[in-house]
Design a protein around this motif. Structure first.
Motif, PDB file in Angstrom:
ATOM      1  N   ASP A 144      25.913  41.855  47.825  1.00  0.00           N
ATOM      2  CA  ASP A 144      26.306  42.542  46.593  1.00  0.00           C
ATOM      3  C   ASP A 144      25.268  43.599  46.212  1.00  0.00           C
ATOM      4  O   ASP A 144      25.613  44.688  45.734  1.00  0.00           O
ATOM      5  N   GLY A 145      23.999  43.267  46.452  1.00  0.00           N
ATOM      6  CA  GLY A 145      22.930  44.220  46.163  1.00  0.00           C
ATOM      7  C   GLY A 145      22.988  45.447  47.050  1.00  0.00           C
ATOM      8  O   GLY A 145      22.459  46.507  46.699  1.00  0.00           O
ATOM      9  N   GLU A 146      23.652  45.324  48.210  1.00  0.00           N
ATOM     10  CA  GLU A 146      23.833  46.456  49.125  1.00  0.00           C
ATOM     11  C   GLU A 146      25.153  47.176  48.865  1.00  0.00           C
ATOM     12  O   GLU A 146      25.538  48.076  49.618  1.00  0.00           O
ATOM     13  N   GLY A 147      25.865  46.757  47.806  1.00  0.00           N
ATOM     14  CA  GLY A 147      27.151  47.369  47.485  1.00  0.00           C
ATOM     15  C   GLY A 147      28.295  46.855  48.342  1.00  0.00           C
ATOM     16  O   GLY A 147      29.342  47.503  48.455  1.00  0.00           O
ATOM     17  N   ILE A 148      28.106  45.685  48.932  1.00  0.00           N
ATOM     18  CA  ILE A 148      29.140  45.087  49.792  1.00  0.00           C
ATOM     19  C   ILE A 148      29.738  43.900  49.055  1.00  0.00           C
ATOM     20  O   ILE A 148      29.113  42.841  48.927  1.00  0.00           O
ATOM     21  N   ALA A 149      30.935  44.075  48.546  1.00  0.00           N
ATOM     22  CA  ALA A 149      31.588  43.022  47.772  1.00  0.00           C
ATOM     23  C   ALA A 149      32.365  42.093  48.696  1.00  0.00           C
ATOM     24  O   ALA A 149      32.974  42.519  49.672  1.00  0.00           O
ATOM     25  N   CYS A 150      32.337  40.792  48.366  1.00  0.00           N
ATOM     26  CA  CYS A 150      33.071  39.789  49.137  1.00  0.00           C
ATOM     27  C   CYS A 150      34.245  39.256  48.320  1.00  0.00           C
ATOM     28  O   CYS A 150      34.169  39.157  47.093  1.00  0.00           O
ATOM     29  N   ASP A 151      35.330  38.930  49.028  1.00  0.00           N
ATOM     30  CA  ASP A 151      36.462  38.285  48.364  1.00  0.00           C
ATOM     31  C   ASP A 151      36.772  36.972  49.065  1.00  0.00           C
ATOM     32  O   ASP A 151      36.061  36.548  49.970  1.00  0.00           O
ATOM     33  N   ASP A 152      37.833  36.312  48.617  1.00  0.00           N
ATOM     34  CA  ASP A 152      38.243  35.024  49.192  1.00  0.00           C
ATOM     35  C   ASP A 152      37.130  33.987  49.116  1.00  0.00           C
ATOM     36  O   ASP A 152      37.046  33.104  49.955  1.00  0.00           O
ATOM     37  N   ASP A 153      36.290  34.067  48.093  1.00  0.00           N
ATOM     38  CA  ASP A 153      35.157  33.151  48.053  1.00  0.00           C
ATOM     39  C   ASP A 153      35.550  31.728  47.673  1.00  0.00           C
ATOM     40  O   ASP A 153      34.718  30.843  47.629  1.00  0.00           O
ATOM     41  N   TRP A 154      36.864  31.500  47.428  1.00  0.00           N
ATOM     42  CA  TRP A 154      37.334  30.137  47.203  1.00  0.00           C
ATOM     43  C   TRP A 154      37.541  29.397  48.514  1.00  0.00           C
ATOM     44  O   TRP A 154      37.646  28.177  48.549  1.00  0.00           O
ATOM     45  N   ASP A 155      37.612  30.123  49.618  1.00  0.00           N
ATOM     46  CA  ASP A 155      37.919  29.533  50.912  1.00  0.00           C
ATOM     47  C   ASP A 155      36.636  29.019  51.561  1.00  0.00           C
ATOM     48  O   ASP A 155      35.556  29.141  51.009  1.00  0.00           O
ATOM     49  N   TYR A 156      36.767  28.450  52.783  1.00  0.00           N
ATOM     50  CA  TYR A 156      35.566  27.966  53.469  1.00  0.00           C
ATOM     51  C   TYR A 156      34.733  29.115  54.020  1.00  0.00           C
ATOM     52  O   TYR A 156      33.609  28.924  54.466  1.00  0.00           O
ATOM     53  N   HIS A 157      35.293  30.328  54.006  1.00  0.00           N
ATOM     54  CA  HIS A 157      34.469  31.498  54.290  1.00  0.00           C
ATOM     55  C   HIS A 157      34.880  32.644  53.371  1.00  0.00           C
ATOM     56  O   HIS A 157      35.998  32.693  52.854  1.00  0.00           O
ATOM     57  N   ALA A 158      33.935  33.552  53.139  1.00  0.00           N
ATOM     58  CA  ALA A 158      34.181  34.724  52.306  1.00  0.00           C
ATOM     59  C   ALA A 158      34.303  35.944  53.205  1.00  0.00           C
ATOM     60  O   ALA A 158      33.694  36.004  54.277  1.00  0.00           O
TER      61      ALA A 158
END
Length: 369
Positions: A144-158
């Motif tokens: 996130d600090g590099e401006g890279i947003a993650c999604d699907d963080d409810w799953d076993y992988h993001a």
């Protein structure tokens, strides 16, 4: 396309190339432009287009339509190889980002397995899978600090994207909610990651990268087979997965703690499946793995059924453009092909898994809306 073209020409050629054998003496059957197009589609669906790239350049064919079909195939593999180079560069960039955040990275599957191929670009990955030794939350903050947003963080992988390449950050090695025995496998892999997970550095990365690791042979012997089994039940196995497993066994089988690995196979009920896969590697792909693991291959009707299903395209004819339709079709196929589940998960309740996957499908569709 006739199965004999796949089994008597395409697969033997792939096996010889991957084993580094001479293929100059192999007779080319008479193939039409349509045959080449169908072989191209088959190779693409099994992730093997790049394996034949150099071989295609040696062919002398008079038929103009066939020449164009082969040229199209070769052009696609050139693009794939460029993607592979970008992906490798992106993985190094990811490792450096995590290194600045003082986080170690373990790369999984594709990029590591590519090192067993005659040329790493023969083994293209669709994404970069990585594990952060229990520091997933810290890793998400670094990205996130590099401006890279993650999604699907409810799953076993993001999921995230960097330089146009898909990233998969594994909180867990496998989906522990899918079946109960996955929890056993997950705990074993986590334990091994803590004990020996920083033994094998990713040597193909630059010397300045000191925090990038790959799975140890024992971890891979557990993880790769479970990953293959999960794919077989939910969709199917590709030939590339079989070649991945074969090349891993040939290169690393001697270093696997087979006593520990086979005990886990037995505990989770997957031994029969492993032995049938071994039989396919030997009898169908011609891969010399008989002495690479202390298990006896199992042939017979069930193994033939497994092999024929792998070769068939029906498991791939799902319209993923419509999430709802894809979800319904995948659940329908799960019931229709329950024999696959029974082969892989004999110690797990089929209907518990079915209901879990159905509920997860509903959540996925709702989230996408």
């Amino acid at each position: 396309m006739c199965l004999d073209i796949k089994e008597q020409f395409f697969i033997p050629i792939c096996s010889k190339i991957l084993l580094g054998k001479d293929i100059s003496y192999v007779d080319l059957p008479v193939l039409t432009a349509q045959n080449w197009d169908e072989l191209c589609g088959f190779a693409s669906s099994h992730g093997l287009m790049s394996v034949l790239s150099n071989y295609l350049q040696t062919l002398k064919i008079d038929d103009e339509e066939s020449k164009w079909a082969i040229l199209s195939w070769f052009g696609t593999t050139l693009q794939d190889e460029q993607t592979s180079v970008v992906m490798s560069s992106t993985a190094e960039k990811l490792a450096k980002i995590m290194q600045r955040g003082q986080i170690d990275v373990m790369f999984l599957k594709g990029m590591c397995l590519a090192q067993y191929y005659p040329a790493p670009t023969m083994r293209l990955s669709s994404d970069i899978d990585f594990y952060l030794f229990g520091k997933s939350e810290e890793g998400l903050k670094v990205l996130d600090g590099e401006g890279i947003a993650c999604d699907d963080d409810w799953d076993y992988h993001a999921h995230a994207e960097m330089d146009g390449i898909r990233l998969e950050l594994h909180r867990y090695f496998i989906d522990i909610d899918r079946v109960k025995t996955n929890e056993i496998v997950e705990q074993a892999l986590k334990g091994l990651a803590e004990e020996e997970g920083k033994t094998y550095r990713c040597q193909w990365m630059g010397n300045e990268i000191t925090n990038a690791y790959q799975m140890t042979p024992t971890m891979n012997a557990i993880f790769l087979m479970r990953h293959m089994a999960i794919h077989f039940v939910s969709e199917t196995i590709t030939l590339r997965m079989l070649y991945d497993w074969a090349l891993f066994l040939i290169n690393e089988g001697k270093d696997v703690d087979w006593k520990k690995t086979i005990a886990l196979y037995e505990q989770t009920g997957i031994t029969d499946f492993v032995c049938r896969i071994e039989q396919i590697l030997i009898s169908k792909l011609g891969m010399p793995v008989a002495d690479c693991m202390p298990l006896k291959p199992i042939g017979g009707g069930k193994t033939d059924r497994l092999w024929n299903y792998i070769l068939s395209q029906k498991a791939r004819n799902i319209d993923y453009q419509s999430p709802m339709r894809a979800g319904i079709m995948r659940r329908y196929q799960l019931i229709k092909d329950k024999w696959k589940y029974d082969m892989v998960y004999p110690k797990d309740s089929f209907w518990k898994t079915f209901m879990y996957l159905a509920q997860r499908g509903v959540r996925t569709i709702s989230r996408r809306k």
